[in-house]
Each structure stands twice: as C-alpha cells, then as structure tokens.
Design a protein around this motif. Structure first.
Motif, mmCIF file in Angstrom:
data_model
loop_
_atom_site.group_PDB
_atom_site.id
_atom_site.type_symbol
_atom_site.label_atom_id
_atom_site.label_comp_id
_atom_site.label_asym_id
_atom_site.label_seq_id
_atom_site.Cartn_x
_atom_site.Cartn_y
_atom_site.Cartn_z
ATOM 1 N N ARG A 250 -4.792 -1.460 -8.556
ATOM 2 C CA ARG A 250 -4.665 -1.158 -7.129
ATOM 3 C C ARG A 250 -4.002 -2.313 -6.384
ATOM 4 O O ARG A 250 -3.730 -2.203 -5.184
ATOM 5 C CB ARG A 250 -6.032 -0.870 -6.517
ATOM 6 C CG ARG A 250 -6.720 0.367 -7.070
ATOM 7 C CD ARG A 250 -8.119 0.496 -6.503
ATOM 8 N NE ARG A 250 -8.961 -0.649 -6.859
ATOM 9 C CZ ARG A 250 -10.187 -0.847 -6.390
ATOM 10 N NH1 ARG A 250 -10.706 0.021 -5.519
ATOM 11 N NH2 ARG A 250 -10.892 -1.903 -6.780
ATOM 12 N N ILE B 240 5.184 -5.019 -3.122
ATOM 13 C CA ILE B 240 4.640 -4.023 -2.211
ATOM 14 C C ILE B 240 5.713 -3.044 -1.748
ATOM 15 O O ILE B 240 5.423 -1.866 -1.519
ATOM 16 C CB ILE B 240 3.948 -4.692 -0.992
ATOM 17 C CG1 ILE B 240 3.209 -3.652 -0.160
ATOM 18 C CG2 ILE B 240 4.938 -5.490 -0.171
ATOM 19 C CD1 ILE B 240 2.132 -2.876 -0.896
ATOM 20 N N TYR C 291 -0.878 -8.043 -3.358
ATOM 21 C CA TYR C 291 -0.914 -7.046 -2.294
ATOM 22 C C TYR C 291 -1.820 -5.889 -2.693
ATOM 23 O O TYR C 291 -1.865 -5.504 -3.878
ATOM 24 C CB TYR C 291 0.486 -6.457 -2.055
ATOM 25 C CG TYR C 291 1.489 -7.384 -1.427
ATOM 26 C CD1 TYR C 291 1.427 -7.704 -0.073
ATOM 27 C CD2 TYR C 291 2.535 -7.906 -2.180
ATOM 28 C CE1 TYR C 291 2.371 -8.533 0.516
ATOM 29 C CE2 TYR C 291 3.486 -8.734 -1.599
ATOM 30 C CZ TYR C 291 3.399 -9.038 -0.262
ATOM 31 O OH TYR C 291 4.339 -9.866 0.312
ATOM 32 N N ALA C 292 -2.492 -5.313 -1.723
ATOM 33 C CA ALA C 292 -3.192 -4.045 -1.940
ATOM 34 C C ALA C 292 -2.153 -2.938 -1.938
ATOM 35 O O ALA C 292 -1.404 -2.766 -0.971
ATOM 36 C CB ALA C 292 -4.225 -3.814 -0.851
ATOM 37 N N LEU C 293 -2.072 -2.186 -3.025
ATOM 38 C CA LEU C 293 -1.081 -1.122 -3.153
ATOM 39 C C LEU C 293 -1.579 0.196 -2.578
ATOM 40 O O LEU C 293 -0.823 1.162 -2.475
ATOM 41 C CB LEU C 293 -0.688 -0.935 -4.627
ATOM 42 C CG LEU C 293 -0.158 -2.183 -5.341
ATOM 43 C CD1 LEU C 293 0.217 -1.857 -6.778
ATOM 44 C CD2 LEU C 293 1.033 -2.780 -4.592
ATOM 45 N N THR C 294 -2.850 0.212 -2.195
ATOM 46 C CA THR C 294 -3.455 1.385 -1.596
ATOM 47 C C THR C 294 -4.643 0.949 -0.762
ATOM 48 O O THR C 294 -5.141 -0.169 -0.931
ATOM 49 C CB THR C 294 -3.905 2.384 -2.689
ATOM 50 O OG1 THR C 294 -4.392 3.576 -2.080
ATOM 51 C CG2 THR C 294 -4.993 1.777 -3.564
ATOM 52 N N ASP C 295 -5.115 1.778 0.148
ATOM 53 C CA ASP C 295 -6.345 1.466 0.869
ATOM 54 C C ASP C 295 -7.492 1.411 -0.135
ATOM 55 O O ASP C 295 -7.615 2.283 -1.006
ATOM 56 C CB ASP C 295 -6.651 2.556 1.906
ATOM 57 C CG ASP C 295 -5.605 2.644 3.005
ATOM 58 O OD1 ASP C 295 -4.718 1.769 3.051
ATOM 59 O OD2 ASP C 295 -5.676 3.586 3.810
ATOM 60 N N CYS C 296 -8.321 0.392 -0.046
ATOM 61 C CA CYS C 296 -9.403 0.262 -1.019
ATOM 62 C C CYS C 296 -10.488 -0.671 -0.499
ATOM 63 O O CYS C 296 -10.307 -1.370 0.504
ATOM 64 C CB CYS C 296 -8.880 -0.249 -2.361
ATOM 65 S SG CYS C 296 -8.069 -1.866 -2.292
ATOM 66 N N ARG D 176 -6.343 -2.397 3.758
ATOM 67 C CA ARG D 176 -5.314 -1.391 3.959
ATOM 68 C C ARG D 176 -4.126 -1.704 3.062
ATOM 69 O O ARG D 176 -3.843 -2.859 2.739
ATOM 70 C CB ARG D 176 -4.870 -1.372 5.426
ATOM 71 C CG ARG D 176 -5.961 -1.085 6.431
ATOM 72 C CD ARG D 176 -6.490 0.327 6.292
ATOM 73 N NE ARG D 176 -5.441 1.318 6.513
ATOM 74 C CZ ARG D 176 -5.104 1.781 7.710
ATOM 75 N NH1 ARG D 176 -5.734 1.343 8.805
ATOM 76 N NH2 ARG D 176 -4.147 2.688 7.834
ATOM 77 N N LYS D 177 -3.417 -0.652 2.695
ATOM 78 C CA LYS D 177 -2.226 -0.840 1.868
ATOM 79 C C LYS D 177 -1.286 -1.849 2.522
ATOM 80 O O LYS D 177 -0.994 -1.760 3.719
ATOM 81 C CB LYS D 177 -1.500 0.491 1.665
ATOM 82 C CG LYS D 177 -0.266 0.375 0.784
ATOM 83 C CD LYS D 177 0.237 1.725 0.327
ATOM 84 C CE LYS D 177 0.856 2.529 1.447
ATOM 85 N NZ LYS D 177 1.510 3.768 0.917
#
Length: 404
Positions: A52, A57, A295-300, A309-310
C-alpha cells in the motif's frame, strides 16, 4: 513531536529522542517534516514491505489530484537522473531493472572481491601508518567503497575525486530544509555526472569489457530486454552514490563507536564469525541511514489512530527501529555478539539495499585491517563532529592518532 532535525543536540545524538518515542508508542507526527513517522521495529519492518506504500506516487495519481507542484525547472537534470533510479521505482519497472543489475551483487559474486579489497585496504594503510595519525574519512573510509564501485563499473580510479564531489553535492538534496543554492548545485552535479556516464556508455558500446556498464548493455539484449541509456545512467549514478556514501559513514561511525566506548577490536575481529557479528551490531547500533520515506498509494490506516490519505508521505525511522527495546534488549548497549535478530539498516522489502553483500564485505575487511595494522591502539585526536545532514548520520571528519 516538535524537534528540528538540525538541532545541535539531536544531530550529535538522536538516540535519546528515539528512546522517548519508544516510551510513548511506535508512531509520532513529526511537525517539522509534516508527516507521520514510525519507530517500532515491527511496524517499520511491515511498512517497508507493505504494497500500500511506495517510493513513487505519480504512477497512481496525477500531480493535480495530489496537489503537488510541477517539477522545478532548475532541477531538471537531477530529476532526470532520479526518474530511472532503482531507489525511486516501483514494479514492474523496478523488478525489471533490479533483476538485470542484481546478478553483480549476489553474495557469492561479491565474495570473489575479498582479496582485492583486502589489498586495497592494506595499500591505503601503508600511506599513513608511519605518520602517527590520520584523517580517516578522506584517507581510508571514502577511498575503499568509491574505488570498488568504480572498478565494478569499469571507471578509471583517478576519477574518484570527481565521483566523490558529484555524489556529495547530489546527496545534499536529501537534507532537511535545503535551500535553492543546494538544489542548483546538486542539479549541476547531476548534469555533469550524467554526461560523464553517457561518455562511458558510448565507450563500452564501441568496446565492451567485463565491467558492469558493459553487462548492462549486453545482458539486456541476451534476456530480451532493452535497457535505455537513461536507465543505465541512473543506475550507475545510484550505485556510485549509494555504493560509497553509506559505507563511508558506517566505517566512520563504527570506528568512532569502538574508540568512544573503549571496545576491544582484537576480540571483536578475532575471526570471520566474530567479525561478521560485530559488523551487524555496528550497523544496528549507529547506522548511516536514519529515515526512509514512502508514499501512501491508497487511503489506509497502518496502525490504529493513524489515518493516511493517498499521496501522503510517511517516514520510517530505521535507526529508531534498530533501538526498539521490544526487539533488541538493552538497545543502547553495544553487544558485539548480539543475536536477537536482523537489523533494518539495509531496509527491507523490494528496496532492500542492493549493495548489502558488498557493503558487509567492505566493512568486514576495512575495520579489522585498520585495527590490526596500526602499531598501537589508535585514539581520537579530537571529538568527532556529526554532519548536519539528517537523514544520513555520519562524521565531518575523524582524526586519529597513535603511538609509533
């Protein structure tokens, strides 16, 4: 958490701050960076592998969607190098490129370099052993890794000063609160570095040899893959930068640790087994890389109470994870034969350090050779001063003296 990465006390010794984080949990929002950082061993290890998160990004969202500024024109050369860097890519591009380069860095291949690295270390020690003192970084720690990587790439050893200069200037891009002057200088270094590597590529294309640049040109064809010149430029620069920056600082940090804590090199480096264990503890105890961002690649929600947040950045505090008391009992104590488990100094997951086998070998040779060859136990001539360069922990210089 409010703590400037440039605060003198933190630069000199970040470990009390890490200990404070551990006492209060495994995650902290670092105000100066503006993102969540994770310090617990288990969560850092997990997030290094979590799909994730990634180093890229814009492959999953546009800059407009994420609210990111457009690339700065004055960083065009630097960004061009980064665009194809293994460290910044995600699958499938990362998988393809790493597979082609990885063969040169597997442990059995690297082990064959032991005699020439040992010869290099002895030759360097010969140049200062009779002087009664030395600035170790410039006369020893820097030269070993940059020479080894240059040889692997087939680059003339007399280019080492230029390689070091370009590398140092580019790496300043990763320091906290850099200014535009640093960016402009790093861009110029990247432009000159890339131009030099392109000339090397042209020479190998005309006259292939058995070096890594030649292999990147020929193996791609053999495997049905085509590596473009831009990819080879980025890979060669990454190998030169990462291949010596971290090892230089790890040698300096290790020697400083040995001398500041009054450790016994003779016992630590008695044989290959004790040496290997001691080197791993050196990397756990005071590693060169302290933060690795993703980076967060999706909300998690990676841990309860931390919602991302992504597109948001997270910081993985590798050095703090290596001092997690839940993983390493008495983490602030150097224990040469520690066997509690694997440290995270080389990272984990798909971005685990490609050059880890080579870095380990260089450390396993350079440190024992130094303490075995000097005529008496060396001493610190001055108090080691830390570089103002978080995320990379190292010394500005390391002055040693010894009795003849």
């Amino acid at each position: 958490m409010q703590l400037s990465p440039r605060a003198p006390g933190f630069v000199a010794n970040p470990y009390p701050a890490y200990a404070a984080i551990h006492r209060h949990g495994e995650a902290v929002f670092w105000e100066e960076y503006g993102h969540w950082c994770f310090a617990g061993y288990d969560i850092v290890n997990l997030l290094l592998r979590d799909k994730r998160f990634g180093r890229q990004i814009t492959h999953v969202a546009s800059r407009a969607e994420l609210g990111l500024a457009e690339p700065a024109p004055h960083l065009s050369a630097f960004d061009a190098v980064e665009a194809h860097s293994l460290l910044e890519l995600e699958p499938p591009a990362h998988t393809r490129l790493r597979t082609l380069v990885n063969r040169a860095f597997v442990a059995r291949q690297v082990e064959q370099m032991r005699p020439e690295i040992a010869t290099l270390a002895d030759r360097l020690i010969d140049t200062f052993i009779a002087d009664g003192g030395v600035e170790l970084l410039s006369r020893y720690a820097e030269i070993i890794p940059v020479t080894v990587i240059a040889r692997m790439l087939g680059i003339a050893e007399d280019m080492a000063p230029h390689l070091l200069d370009w590398s140092h200037r580019m790496v300043r891009m990763y320091t906290f609160a850099r200014d535009e002057a640093v960016e402009i200088d790093a861009n110029a270094a990247a432009r000159d570095f890339a131009s030099f590597i392109r000339d090397e590529i042209a020479q190998r294309r005309a006259n292939p040899d058995d070096d890594l640049i030649s292999l990147m040109l020929t193996r791609s064809a053999r495997d049905g893959e085509i590596l473009g010149d831009d990819e080879i430029v980025s890979t060669a620069i990454l190998l030169l930068n990462a291949g010596h920056e971290a090892t230089v600082h790890q040698i300096g940090n290790a020697v400083a640790t040995i001398l500041e804590f009054g450790l016994c090199p003779r016992a630590m480096f008695a044989d290959r087994q004790t040496t290997a264990l001691a080197i791993e503890e050196m990397m756990r105890f005071d590693p060169p890389l302290h933060m690795f961002t993703r980076y967060a690649l999706t909300d998690c929600e990676p841990v309860p109470g931390v919602s991302l947040r992504k597109g948001e950045t997270i910081g993985l505090l590798l050095a703090a994870a290596n001092r997690d008391p839940r993983r390493f009992p008495d983490p602030g104590n150097f224990i040469a034969n520690r066997t509690e488990g694997t440290h995270l100094a080389f990272g984990a997951g798909i971005h685990f350090c490609l050059g880890a086998p080579l870095a380990r070998l260089e450390l396993q040779i350079a440190l024992p050779a130094l303490f075995a060859r000097l005529p008496s136990h060396p001493r610190l001539a001055t108090t080691p001063q830390r570089r103002d360069a978080y995320h990379f922990r190292g010394l500005t210089e390391l002055q040693l003296v010894w009795d003849q």
